[in-house]
Structures are given as structure tokens and as C-alpha cells.
Design a protein around this motif. Structure first.
Motif, PDB file in Angstrom:
ATOM      1  N   ALA A 101       0.789  -1.337   0.065  1.00 18.45           N
ATOM      2  CA  ALA A 101      -0.072   0.003   0.107  1.00 18.45           C
ATOM      3  C   ALA A 101       0.667   1.231  -0.031  1.00 18.45           C
ATOM      4  O   ALA A 101       0.689   2.187  -0.827  1.00 18.45           O
ATOM      5  CB  ALA A 101      -0.986   0.103   1.248  1.00 18.45           C
ATOM      6  N   ILE A 116       2.563   1.833  -3.611  1.00 20.00           N
ATOM      7  CA  ILE A 116       1.447   2.341  -4.482  1.00 20.00           C
ATOM      8  C   ILE A 116       1.268   3.800  -3.971  1.00 20.00           C
ATOM      9  O   ILE A 116       1.001   4.709  -5.224  1.00 20.00           O
ATOM     10  CB  ILE A 116       0.183   1.636  -4.541  1.00 20.00           C
ATOM     11  CG1 ILE A 116       0.344  -0.077  -4.879  1.00 20.00           C
ATOM     12  CG2 ILE A 116      -1.040   2.229  -5.277  1.00 20.00           C
ATOM     13  CD1 ILE A 116      -0.583  -0.885  -4.542  1.00 20.00           C
ATOM     14  N   GLN A 117       1.002   4.333  -2.988  1.00 16.64           N
ATOM     15  CA  GLN A 117       0.846   5.488  -2.417  1.00 16.64           C
ATOM     16  C   GLN A 117       2.033   6.557  -2.779  1.00 16.64           C
ATOM     17  O   GLN A 117       1.656   7.444  -3.455  1.00 16.64           O
ATOM     18  CB  GLN A 117       0.499   5.842  -0.945  1.00 16.64           C
ATOM     19  CG  GLN A 117       0.197   6.852  -0.467  1.00 16.64           C
ATOM     20  CD  GLN A 117      -1.193   7.496  -0.845  1.00 16.64           C
ATOM     21  OE1 GLN A 117      -2.086   6.718  -0.875  1.00 16.64           O
ATOM     22  NE2 GLN A 117      -0.921   8.767  -1.496  1.00 16.64           N
ATOM     23  N   THR A 119      -4.207   4.975  -2.211  1.00 20.38           N
ATOM     24  CA  THR A 119      -4.407   3.467  -1.883  1.00 20.38           C
ATOM     25  C   THR A 119      -5.583   3.314  -1.052  1.00 20.38           C
ATOM     26  O   THR A 119      -5.802   4.145   0.053  1.00 20.38           O
ATOM     27  CB  THR A 119      -2.940   2.985  -1.151  1.00 20.38           C
ATOM     28  OG1 THR A 119      -2.054   3.585  -2.105  1.00 20.38           O
ATOM     29  CG2 THR A 119      -2.979   1.683  -0.999  1.00 20.38           C
TER      30      THR A 119
END
Ligand code: FAD
Length: 292
Positions: free
Chosen positions: A63, A66-67, A74
Motif C-alpha cells: 500500500a 502504491i501511494q 491507496t
């Protein structure tokens, strides 16, 4: 970005769910998947927590990448069954430090050996997070009711408490019959649930996958779907093509009916997500231009 802002700016949203590799699996393959999904410019990506045997520790790590590396909002899934407040705090603090803004707050499935922790239901976790943190909360909803629930109405009553306790957005369990989703959404609105409801769509890519998912969540498989599974189930390429076409058709109908968003259960198959995103590109573009 918070879920509320995403919906406000991007409605109808288009997003993906991925799951971390199983314990011992390497993270390289999931980052290849994220890379491919990121090029499709989703409005957010959600990362499951412990679902299907995936490694819980990796949820925070993936997460965060991705963020922060991909700059894609996310949504980190989090289950509370059997967990103490301290355990939840440790994960929530880590997610907060990494800049993750959205939590999909879940109870999780009860196993035969499940022990009760500090939270009995998702609604308890939602209240706890809302009182102690600055996350947006997303909750699960079940168009065909949760398997343990006695009736759709009873399940909706408890869904309303999740909303009243601070849910900002709902994401639905997968379904194959849009009418089921429309009936559910109508009932939800009637009892005062006014949060956005994002539809969860899982493309069928093999007969084994569909059997497993249906046994886990109890989704109804309409006759046309049963027919193509029977006709093409033995042929990997044919069933995947039929599944992509069916999911595309489902989504086109949902978008035409004004759905708040589509969350695609990718099963980490970026090629399938890409085919569907390409099929929808013109429609999503025109809806956004109209809205802007
Ligand atoms: P709850 O909302 O707590 O509901 C569970 C059951 O209890 C329902 O039958 C409900 O009607 C009933 N209930 C709720 N409140 C009360 C009350 N006060 N009194 C009596 N009954 C009540 N699982 C994972 O392990 N990891 C994941 O990452 C994951 N992601 C998911 C994402 C989505 C979008 C969905 C739909 C499901 C996901 N799941 C995941 C599965 C989920 O954990 C299970 O479906 C679980 O059994 C229920 O979780 P919940 O948060 O919906 O529970």
C-alpha cells in the motif's frame, strides 16, 4: 487523497483490487502487476489483508509503495477478527506514517478456531478508527447479503450501523447479475444509506476460479454465465475471453445506470484488467468530459 475526495472528483470511479503474495512469495511479481495496473491510471488501488492466504505484513508495504512511488491513492484493507486494539493501533499508525489515507475496515471471516478480539463486528473497528485517526473509512456491502446474515433486510440494518459509525464509501461484494445490485442499492437508499456505493466486479477467467469464489461468497450465477462456463470451461482462452466480454457488458450497464464507481477484482491478472480498461476507455472518458 481521501476516498470522499476521489468520489467527488472522479465519479464514476474506476479502481482495482490486488492481493499480496502468499507467505514466502516474492514481492517482485506484485510490483510488476502494480506497474501494469498503474499505466491504466486507476482512481485508486486497494490491497487485501490476509485474504486467500495472502501475507498480512505485506499489505502495509505494498500500500505504501502504491501511494508513495506511484502516487496512486491507496485503500488498505484491514480485518479485526481476533485482534487486539494494540495490534490494530500498530498497523494503523504505520499506515498513517506512510501516508495511506483510506482503510477498508472489515471484520474478516470467522474460522473454526477464531477467537474474539477487542472488536466483534466491522462497525466496532469503524468507530474505533473514526475516534482515534484521520482516515477515510470504506466498508464492505453484500448485494446478495452476507453469508451469515439471516436476511437481506437484517444485513442492511447492520450495514446502516457501519455507515452511521463513520463509513465514507461502500464497496460491494462481487455479483454477476446487475439487477441484484440495483435492488440492493435501492433498498439501501430507502433506509437512509446515502454513502457512495462502488460496485465490485470480478471477471471470470477460469471455471475453477469461479467455483471457488461462488462457494466462498455465495454469489448467484445467472443462466447465461452458467452456459458459457459449461461451453468454454475446458478451454482456458475461450473462457477468459467470455469472462472479459461479460464483465465489460456488466460494467457498461452499471455505468449507464449511474453507478458511483467500479472496483475490479483483478486477482492480480493485469492483462485481464487492461483488456477491460481498454474496452471502457471511451465510455469513462465521455462520462468524465460530460461531468467536467
Ligand atoms: P461485518 O460488517 O461485521 O458483518 C459480518 C456479519 O455480521 C454479517 O452477517 C452482518 O450482517 C452481521 N452483523 C454485523 N453487525 C452485527 C451486529 N451488531 N449484530 C449482529 N450481527 C451483526 N476478508 C479478508 O480477510 N481480507 C480482505 O482484505 C477482505 N476484503 C474484502 C473486501 C470486500 C469489498 C468484501 C465485500 C469482503 C472482503 N473480505 C476480506 C471478506 C470479509 O472479511 C468477510 O465477508 C467477513 O465475513 C465479513 O466482514 P465484514 O466487514 O463485512 O463484517
Amino acid at each position: 487523497m481521501f476516498a470522499k475526495e476521489i468520489i467527488e472528483l472522479k465519479r464514476p470511479t474506476f479502481s482495482f483490487e490486488i492481493f499480496p503474495p502468499k507467505s514466502g512469495g516474492n514481492l517482485e511479481s506484485i510490483y510488476e502487476t502494480v506497474d501494469a495496473l498503474a499505466s491504466l491510471m486507476p482512481d485508486f488501488i486497494s490491497v487485501t489483508y490476509g485474504a486467500g492466504g495472502s501475507n498480512r505484513e505485506n499489505t502495509v508495504e505494498i500500500a505504501s509503495v502504491i501511494q508513495n512511488k506511484y502516487n496512486i491513492p491507496t485503500l488498505a484493507h484491514l480485518t479485526c477478527v481476533g485482534s487486539s486494539k494494540d495490534q490494530m493501533d500498530s498497523i494503523l499508525k504505520e499506515l498513517d506514517e506512510k501516508g495511506v489515507k483510506n482503510i477498508l475496515a472489515l471484520r474478516g471471516d470467522l474460522g473454526e478456531t477464531s477467537v474474539l478480539g477487542d472488536f466483534k463486528y466491522a462497525s466496532d473497528l469503524i468507530s474505533y478508527i473514526k475516534s482515534n485517526y484521520d482516515f477515510n473509512i470504506v466498508s464492505a456491502c453484500y448485494p446478495e447479503k452476507h453469508l451469515e446474515a439471516y436476511s437481506v433486510i437484517e444485513d442492511l440494518k447492520y450495514l446502516k450501523s457501519k455507515v452511521d459509525n463513520g463509513t465514507d464509501m461502500l464497496v460491494s461484494q462481487l455479483f454477476f447479475d446487475n439487477q441484484v445490485f440495483y435492488n440492493f442499492a435501492q433498498k439501501a437508499r430507502l433506509i437512509g444509506i446515502d454513502t457512495p456505493i462502488v460496485a465490485g466486479i470480478m471477471p471470470i477467467t477460469s471455471s475453477r476460479q469461479i467455483e471457488r469464489m461462488v462457494s466462498l461468497c455465495g454469489a448467484t450465477v445467472p443462466e447465461p454465465v452458467q452456459r458459457f462456463i459449461k461451453a468454454y470451461g475446458h478451454n482456458g482462452m475461450a473462457i477468459k475471453e467470455a469472462g472479459i466480454a461479460y464483465a465489460t457488458q456488466q460494467i457498461i450497464d452499471l455505468l449507464a445506470s449511474g453507478v458511483d464507481g467500479i472496483h475490479l477484482y483483478t486477482m492480480n491478472q493485469a492483462d485481464t484488467a487492461k483488456r477491460i480498461a481498454e474496452n471502457l476507455r471511451g465510455i469513462l472518458y465521455s462520462l468524465r468530459v460530460k461531468r467536467d
